[in-house]
Design an enzyme around this catalytic site. Structure first.
Site, PDB file in Angstrom:
ATOM      1  N   LYS A   1      -8.750 -43.592  22.080  1.00 44.38           N
ATOM      2  CA  LYS A   1      -7.816 -42.950  21.161  1.00 44.38           C
ATOM      3  C   LYS A   1      -6.482 -42.615  21.844  1.00 44.38           C
ATOM      4  O   LYS A   1      -5.411 -42.887  21.306  1.00 44.38           O
ATOM      5  CB  LYS A   1      -8.571 -41.705  20.706  1.00 44.38           C
ATOM      6  CG  LYS A   1      -8.014 -40.789  19.765  1.00 44.38           C
ATOM      7  CD  LYS A   1      -9.105 -39.885  19.172  1.00 44.38           C
ATOM      8  CE  LYS A   1      -9.902 -39.039  20.134  1.00 44.38           C
ATOM      9  NZ  LYS A   1      -9.235 -37.978  20.809  1.00 44.38           N
TER      10      LYS A   1
ATOM     11  N   ARG B   1     -10.672 -31.828  14.649  1.00 48.64           N
ATOM     12  CA  ARG B   1     -11.941 -32.227  15.251  1.00 48.64           C
ATOM     13  C   ARG B   1     -13.128 -31.585  14.557  1.00 48.64           C
ATOM     14  O   ARG B   1     -14.272 -31.876  14.907  1.00 48.64           O
ATOM     15  CB  ARG B   1     -11.953 -31.781  16.701  1.00 48.64           C
ATOM     16  CG  ARG B   1     -12.017 -32.920  17.710  1.00 48.64           C
ATOM     17  CD  ARG B   1     -11.875 -32.299  19.058  1.00 48.64           C
ATOM     18  NE  ARG B   1     -12.290 -33.118  20.136  1.00 48.64           N
ATOM     19  CZ  ARG B   1     -11.444 -33.699  20.998  1.00 48.64           C
ATOM     20  NH1 ARG B   1     -10.153 -33.602  20.828  1.00 48.64           N
ATOM     21  NH2 ARG B   1     -11.914 -34.364  22.024  1.00 48.64           N
TER      22      ARG B   1
ATOM     23  N   ARG C   1     -12.979 -43.442  33.727  1.00 45.88           N
ATOM     24  CA  ARG C   1     -11.637 -43.004  33.329  1.00 45.88           C
ATOM     25  C   ARG C   1     -11.014 -42.089  34.383  1.00 45.88           C
ATOM     26  O   ARG C   1     -11.678 -41.220  34.926  1.00 45.88           O
ATOM     27  CB  ARG C   1     -11.746 -42.254  32.005  1.00 45.88           C
ATOM     28  CG  ARG C   1     -10.444 -41.744  31.501  1.00 45.88           C
ATOM     29  CD  ARG C   1     -10.514 -41.446  30.049  1.00 45.88           C
ATOM     30  NE  ARG C   1     -11.146 -40.176  29.760  1.00 45.88           N
ATOM     31  CZ  ARG C   1     -11.130 -39.635  28.550  1.00 45.88           C
ATOM     32  NH1 ARG C   1     -10.580 -40.267  27.536  1.00 45.88           N
ATOM     33  NH2 ARG C   1     -11.707 -38.481  28.348  1.00 45.88           N
TER      34      ARG C   1
ATOM     35  N   ARG D   1     -11.409 -36.398  35.190  1.00 45.02           N
ATOM     36  CA  ARG D   1     -11.442 -35.105  34.509  1.00 45.02           C
ATOM     37  C   ARG D   1     -12.794 -34.438  34.696  1.00 45.02           C
ATOM     38  O   ARG D   1     -13.821 -35.109  34.702  1.00 45.02           O
ATOM     39  CB  ARG D   1     -11.180 -35.316  33.013  1.00 45.02           C
ATOM     40  CG  ARG D   1      -9.724 -35.535  32.728  1.00 45.02           C
ATOM     41  CD  ARG D   1      -9.464 -36.095  31.353  1.00 45.02           C
ATOM     42  NE  ARG D   1     -10.253 -35.474  30.294  1.00 45.02           N
ATOM     43  CZ  ARG D   1     -10.074 -35.755  29.003  1.00 45.02           C
ATOM     44  NH1 ARG D   1      -9.147 -36.609  28.634  1.00 45.02           N
ATOM     45  NH2 ARG D   1     -10.822 -35.196  28.097  1.00 45.02           N
TER      46      ARG D   1
ATOM     47  N   ARG E   1     -20.233 -33.705  25.011  1.00 41.98           N
ATOM     48  CA  ARG E   1     -19.065 -34.005  24.169  1.00 41.98           C
ATOM     49  C   ARG E   1     -19.419 -34.999  23.062  1.00 41.98           C
ATOM     50  O   ARG E   1     -18.930 -34.885  21.941  1.00 41.98           O
ATOM     51  CB  ARG E   1     -17.930 -34.571  25.033  1.00 41.98           C
ATOM     52  CG  ARG E   1     -17.325 -33.515  25.941  1.00 41.98           C
ATOM     53  CD  ARG E   1     -16.427 -34.137  26.978  1.00 41.98           C
ATOM     54  NE  ARG E   1     -15.236 -34.733  26.412  1.00 41.98           N
ATOM     55  CZ  ARG E   1     -14.541 -35.707  26.996  1.00 41.98           C
ATOM     56  NH1 ARG E   1     -14.934 -36.208  28.139  1.00 41.98           N
ATOM     57  NH2 ARG E   1     -13.469 -36.177  26.425  1.00 41.98           N
TER      58      ARG E   1
HETATM   59  P1  AMP Z   1      -9.523 -34.653  24.594  1.00 34.61           P
HETATM   60  O1  AMP Z   1      -8.541 -34.897  25.685  1.00 34.61           O
HETATM   61  O2  AMP Z   1      -8.958 -34.904  23.210  1.00 34.61           O
HETATM   62  O3  AMP Z   1     -10.841 -35.351  24.815  1.00 34.61           O
HETATM   63  O4  AMP Z   1      -9.846 -33.074  24.640  1.00 34.61           O
HETATM   64  C1  AMP Z   1     -10.424 -32.480  25.765  1.00 34.61           C
HETATM   65  C2  AMP Z   1     -11.130 -31.200  25.385  1.00 34.61           C
HETATM   66  O5  AMP Z   1     -10.176 -30.278  24.797  1.00 34.61           O
HETATM   67  C3  AMP Z   1     -12.214 -31.341  24.323  1.00 34.61           C
HETATM   68  O6  AMP Z   1     -13.451 -31.753  24.875  1.00 34.61           O
HETATM   69  C4  AMP Z   1     -12.262 -29.919  23.764  1.00 34.61           C
HETATM   70  O7  AMP Z   1     -12.941 -29.059  24.655  1.00 34.61           O
HETATM   71  C5  AMP Z   1     -10.794 -29.518  23.769  1.00 34.61           C
HETATM   72  N1  AMP Z   1     -10.141 -29.855  22.487  1.00 34.61           N
HETATM   73  C6  AMP Z   1      -9.186 -30.810  22.291  1.00 34.61           C
HETATM   74  N2  AMP Z   1      -8.827 -30.851  20.993  1.00 34.61           N
HETATM   75  C7  AMP Z   1      -9.565 -29.928  20.349  1.00 34.61           C
HETATM   76  C8  AMP Z   1      -9.662 -29.499  18.991  1.00 34.61           C
HETATM   77  N3  AMP Z   1      -8.928 -30.067  18.029  1.00 34.61           N
HETATM   78  N4  AMP Z   1     -10.544 -28.508  18.700  1.00 34.61           N
HETATM   79  C9  AMP Z   1     -11.290 -27.928  19.664  1.00 34.61           C
HETATM   80  N5  AMP Z   1     -11.264 -28.290  20.951  1.00 34.61           N
HETATM   81  C10 AMP Z   1     -10.403 -29.269  21.310  1.00 34.61           C
END
Ligand code: AMP
Length: 210
Positions: free
Chosen positions: A13, A88, A123, A156, A167
């Site tokens: 994404k 989300r 990654r 990460r 996740r």
């Molecule tokens: P991502 O980089 O989009 O995978 O986001 C990393 C982490 O940030 C996720 O695993 C969540 O812990 C948190 N996070 C990101 N976006 C959201 C969201 N819209 N709602 C809640 N937690 C979020």
């Protein structure tokens, strides 16, 4: 153009969001990047977010909704945006629908789960600008160094195997219901995330033109 990108973590994404951002000249709003930047800067939001992110859990809806309301009201979003990582959960989607921000299309990037696990475990991310790479499929020119800003590349914390599982579970229970939500609103378009990044981008652009 106002686009929501929906996909399981690791489906590509973020990479596709960057491509679309270049193509349409509109910003990508990545909630994950916003949160990680706040963690680095040690803000109150960052301190709160760190607890949840490191455990592979979602940040509470009311916090995320506020963060996004503030971000989407910035002038650079006036011409459009690509949302990477928001909404989300159903309450987040409902809050967005209830706001005065009209989204044009919701793109669902579909990738088989075994592919996702392989991608997440390879990654790496720039510790400075947040650009993502893969140690096999999307290598930087120089190992361990970001092509864009020269920053160091790191894995990460939430890409560790046990966190990946949590996740993905959360994705299935909390985020997947958004597919039916947006299908019902006739906003959903599904694209298969292909092996090659460029192929997926072509399929995504094609879906947006339909
Ligand atoms: P991502 O980089 O989009 O995978 O986001 C990393 C982490 O940030 C996720 O695993 C969540 O812990 C948190 N996070 C990101 N976006 C959201 C969201 N819209 N709602 C809640 N937690 C979020």
């Amino acid at each position: 153009m106002r686009i929501i990108l929906l996909a399981a973590p690791g489906a590509g994404k973020g990479t596709q969001a960057e491509k679309l951002s270049e193509h349409f000249g509109i910003p990508t709003i990545s909630t994950g990047s916003i949160l990680r930047r706040n963690i680095q800067e040690g803000t109150e939001l960052g301190k709160l977010a760190k607890k949840y992110i490191d455990g592979g859990n979602l940040i509470p809806d009311e916090v995320m909704i506020q963060v996004m309301q503030d971000r989407l009201s910035q002038p650079d979003c006036e011409k459009g945006f690509i949302l990477d990582g928001f909404p989300r959960t159903l309450p987040q989607a409902e809050a967005l629908s209830a706001s005065d921000i009209d989204v044009d299309v919701v793109l669902n990037l579909e990738v088989p789960e075994e592919k996702i696990i392989e991608r997440l475990s390879g990654r790496v991310e720039c510790s400075k600008c947040g650009a993502t790479y893969h140690i096999v499929h999307n290598k930087p020119e120089k190992d361990g160094v970001c092509d864009k800003c020269g920053g160091g590349l790191v894995t990460r914390v939430d890409d560790q195997p046990e966190t990946i599982k949590s996740r993905l579970d959360i994705y299935h229970t909390q985020t997947e219901p958004l597919l039916a939500y947006y299908q019902e609103k006739q906003m959903l378009r599904t694209v298969e995330g292909k092996e090659e990044i460029a192929e997926t981008t072509a399929a995504v652009l094609n879906a947006l033109e339909d």
